[in-house]
Design a protein around this motif. Structure first.
Motif, mmCIF file in Angstrom:
data_model
loop_
_atom_site.group_PDB
_atom_site.id
_atom_site.type_symbol
_atom_site.label_atom_id
_atom_site.label_comp_id
_atom_site.label_asym_id
_atom_site.label_seq_id
_atom_site.Cartn_x
_atom_site.Cartn_y
_atom_site.Cartn_z
ATOM 1 N N ALA A 1 0.857 -1.181 0.000
ATOM 2 C CA ALA A 1 0.000 0.000 0.000
ATOM 3 C C ALA A 1 0.895 1.234 0.000
ATOM 4 N N SER A 2 0.435 2.310 -0.639
ATOM 5 C CA SER A 2 1.332 3.468 -0.762
ATOM 6 C C SER A 2 0.597 4.793 -0.784
ATOM 7 N N ILE A 3 1.334 5.820 -0.426
ATOM 8 C CA ILE A 3 0.935 7.213 -0.621
ATOM 9 C C ILE A 3 1.913 7.783 -1.635
ATOM 10 N N LEU A 4 1.420 8.110 -2.802
ATOM 11 C CA LEU A 4 2.285 8.561 -3.893
ATOM 12 C C LEU A 4 2.279 10.085 -3.991
ATOM 13 N N VAL A 5 3.492 10.620 -4.159
ATOM 14 C CA VAL A 5 3.676 12.070 -4.224
ATOM 15 C C VAL A 5 4.367 12.389 -5.554
ATOM 16 N N PRO A 6 3.587 12.630 -6.616
ATOM 17 C CA PRO A 6 4.203 12.868 -7.924
ATOM 18 C C PRO A 6 5.120 14.086 -7.918
ATOM 19 N N SER A 7 6.269 13.925 -8.542
ATOM 20 C CA SER A 7 7.187 15.057 -8.683
ATOM 21 C C SER A 7 6.610 16.046 -9.689
ATOM 22 N N PRO A 8 6.627 17.336 -9.366
ATOM 23 C CA PRO A 8 6.126 18.340 -10.314
ATOM 24 C C PRO A 8 7.183 18.735 -11.352
ATOM 25 N N ASN A 9 8.380 18.163 -11.236
ATOM 26 C CA ASN A 9 9.504 18.591 -12.082
ATOM 27 C C ASN A 9 9.894 17.559 -13.132
ATOM 28 N N VAL A 10 8.898 16.869 -13.711
ATOM 29 C CA VAL A 10 9.200 15.854 -14.720
ATOM 30 C C VAL A 10 8.438 16.155 -16.002
ATOM 31 N N ALA A 11 8.991 15.691 -17.118
ATOM 32 C CA ALA A 11 8.402 15.955 -18.426
ATOM 33 C C ALA A 11 7.024 15.329 -18.546
ATOM 34 N N GLY A 12 6.078 16.114 -19.096
ATOM 35 C CA GLY A 12 4.745 15.587 -19.370
ATOM 36 C C GLY A 12 3.939 15.249 -18.135
ATOM 37 N N ASP A 13 4.415 15.682 -16.950
ATOM 38 C CA ASP A 13 3.729 15.365 -15.688
ATOM 39 C C ASP A 13 3.422 13.859 -15.598
ATOM 40 N N HIS A 14 4.368 13.026 -16.080
ATOM 41 C CA HIS A 14 4.079 11.596 -16.166
ATOM 42 C C HIS A 14 3.919 10.928 -14.803
ATOM 43 N N GLN A 15 4.523 11.494 -13.742
ATOM 44 C CA GLN A 15 4.363 10.857 -12.434
ATOM 45 C C GLN A 15 2.932 10.969 -11.916
ATOM 46 N N THR A 16 2.256 12.068 -12.240
ATOM 47 C CA THR A 16 0.849 12.189 -11.847
ATOM 48 C C THR A 16 0.012 11.129 -12.551
ATOM 49 N N LYS A 17 0.301 10.900 -13.829
ATOM 50 C CA LYS A 17 -0.431 9.875 -14.589
ATOM 51 C C LYS A 17 -0.135 8.478 -14.028
ATOM 52 N N ASN A 18 1.130 8.247 -13.662
ATOM 53 C CA ASN A 18 1.478 6.967 -13.042
ATOM 54 C C ASN A 18 0.679 6.763 -11.753
ATOM 55 N N ALA A 19 0.656 7.803 -10.921
ATOM 56 C CA ALA A 19 -0.026 7.721 -9.625
ATOM 57 C C ALA A 19 -1.527 7.517 -9.806
ATOM 58 N N GLN A 20 -2.110 8.233 -10.748
ATOM 59 C CA GLN A 20 -3.554 8.121 -10.971
ATOM 60 C C GLN A 20 -3.964 6.699 -11.335
ATOM 61 N N SER A 21 -3.113 6.023 -12.108
ATOM 62 C CA SER A 21 -3.439 4.642 -12.486
ATOM 63 C C SER A 21 -3.437 3.730 -11.261
ATOM 64 N N MET A 22 -2.554 4.008 -10.291
ATOM 65 C CA MET A 22 -2.512 3.228 -9.047
ATOM 66 C C MET A 22 -3.717 3.557 -8.154
ATOM 67 N N VAL A 23 -4.063 4.838 -8.088
ATOM 68 C CA VAL A 23 -5.178 5.286 -7.253
ATOM 69 C C VAL A 23 -6.500 4.726 -7.779
ATOM 70 N N GLN A 24 -6.681 4.761 -9.095
ATOM 71 C CA GLN A 24 -7.927 4.282 -9.699
ATOM 72 C C GLN A 24 -8.182 2.806 -9.404
ATOM 73 N N GLU A 25 -7.107 2.047 -9.253
ATOM 74 C CA GLU A 25 -7.237 0.619 -8.959
ATOM 75 C C GLU A 25 -7.363 0.344 -7.460
ATOM 76 N N GLY A 26 -7.245 1.399 -6.646
ATOM 77 C CA GLY A 26 -7.372 1.227 -5.200
ATOM 78 C C GLY A 26 -6.097 0.806 -4.506
ATOM 79 N N ALA A 27 -4.944 0.915 -5.212
ATOM 80 C CA ALA A 27 -3.671 0.473 -4.657
ATOM 81 C C ALA A 27 -2.942 1.565 -3.888
ATOM 82 N N ALA A 28 -3.359 2.824 -4.061
ATOM 83 C CA ALA A 28 -2.599 3.936 -3.483
ATOM 84 C C ALA A 28 -3.497 5.126 -3.187
ATOM 85 N N LYS A 29 -2.977 6.031 -2.371
ATOM 86 C CA LYS A 29 -3.529 7.360 -2.187
ATOM 87 C C LYS A 29 -2.532 8.332 -2.820
#
Length: 388
Positions: free
Chosen positions: A303-331
């Motif tokens: 289980a995890s709490i994900l904190v996407p970095s705001p300093n990456v190309a294409g904001d890809h960490q937010t997209k990564n995190a959202q896929s985990m959150v949508q499945e119920g694996a993370a906040k």
């Protein structure tokens, strides 16, 4: 050279011919753990699949691959290259010299090693090696870890034989007929640990809840600041055992600020070498949402709490995190709000046994443990075509 027939591999790539001779594979990856660890996982899968595989890594001397790859049991050579800064800097003035030098070095490495296949896992070194390989007619395989591909892999993808992605969003940036969603290669060793031994490694109790804090291989300023601000609440009031990887650049200052010896259940680390044990003891993980981190959390079922970095190309960490959150694996917590949100987010989950179990199961459902083997199969298929 081994005389034994190659081991049978899965149907994605078909069985390797018993008459197949030594296979030479060059892997270019570097800069961060997000590039290097998937590359090592692919190398491990190649060796497990076929004994007679000669693997050489290419990286740069001033990044983590120079130490990490040899520790994993592989040879590495270097080229002189770095990133191009978007603003005018002194480093940019010598970039053309570095680029030309790296191309010449790449040609020498390829001529000397004579690989059957080259794999690009991204990073500075992958660009020159991958480009020269395609000019020489050597088959190129690209492995892209993120939902928004890096510049190097986007360029190399045009001439690659196969492109393996970890997120379906990345497929839009590559020729669709060459692209396959495979997941991110992860190290099998992450799950090969005895639970009791893992707790013993850290001197922790199995009867208490454990928080694991990760900021990536270099650390994360906002996560460190949030932990510094909330350390007494998390350690003293909530009674948590804490493993906190803060990164080398922040370690000395944090040691001075918090005096870890004052907290008997806190382990402050610049870098965690025993990640299998760390994941095993963790009840919840606070982490950046890099592609490798998400893949490892899925594989280990944390289980995890994900904190996407705001300093990456294409904001890809937010997209990564959202896929985990949508499945119920993370906040998910916004980077600039973590300091205020951290205790509440952890408190809502870590003492709720049912919630933790739901998140654990959801994380495991996202795992793709066969990713490295899938890529290895295609590499051998290309090797047979290039060197029948």
């Amino acid at each position: 050279m081994h005389s034994a027939a190659a081991k049978n591999i899965s149907s994605q790539g078909g069985p390797v011919s018993a008459a197949m001779s030594e296979v030479k594979v060059l892997i270019a990856a570097g800069g961060t753990g997000g590039h290097v660890y998937p590359a090592i996982a692919i190398a491990d899968a190649l060796r497990e699949t076929y004994d007679d595989t000669d693997i050489l890594f290419v990286g740069t001397k001033d990044h983590m691959e120079w130490e990490t790859v040899p520790k994993a049991g592989y040879n590495i050579t270097s080229i002189w290259i770095s990133g191009f800064h978007r603003r005018l800097t002194v480093k940019n003035l010598i970039f053309p010299v570095k680029l030309v030098t790296s191309l010449v070095q790449s040609l020498r490495i390829l001529n000397r090693f004579k690989p059957d296949v080259v794999i690009s896992c991204g990073g500075y070194a992958a660009g020159p090696i991958g480009w020269v390989a395609t000019q020489k007619g050597i088959p190129l395989v690209v492995q892209e870890q993120n939902s928004y591909p890096g510049v190097t892999n986007r360029i190399l993808g045009k001439n690659a034989e196969y492109i393996f992605t970890a997120f379906k969003e990345a497929d839009h940036y590559f020729p669709i007929e060459k692209t396959k969603l495979a997941g991110n290669p992860t190290r099998k060793s992450l799950t090969a640990i005895d639970q009791q031994q893992a707790y013993k490694n850290f001197g922790f109790s199995q009867n208490k809840k454990t928080l694991l804090v990760l900021g990536g291989s270099g650390g994360a300023k906002s996560i460190n600041e949030a932990m510094l601000h909330n350390i007494e609440k998390l350690h003293d009031e909530m009674g948590l055992q804490i493993i906190w990887q803060c990164g080398k650049r922040y370690y000395d200052q944090l040691r001075s600020d918090i005096r870890p010896q004052a907290y008997d259940q806190l382990l402050l680390k610049d870098f965690i070498h025993d990640m299998p044990a760390a994941y095993e003891v963790a009840d919840i993980v606070v982490s950046r949402a890099g592609a490798l981190s998400c893949a490892e959390l899925a594989l280990t079922g944390n289980a995890s709490i994900l904190v996407p970095s705001p300093n990456v190309a294409g904001d890809h960490q937010t997209k990564n995190a959202q896929s985990m959150v949508q499945e119920g694996a993370a906040k998910m917590a916004p980077d600039n709000e973590l300091k205020d949100m951290l205790p509440s987010l952890i408190g809502k989950v870590i003492h709720d046994k049912n919630k933790l179990k739901q998140m654990n199961n959801a994380a495991k459902s996202l795992a793709r443990p066969e990713a490295a083997k899938t890529i290895a199969n295609k590499v051998f298929e290309l090797a047979k075509q290039h060197n029948p």
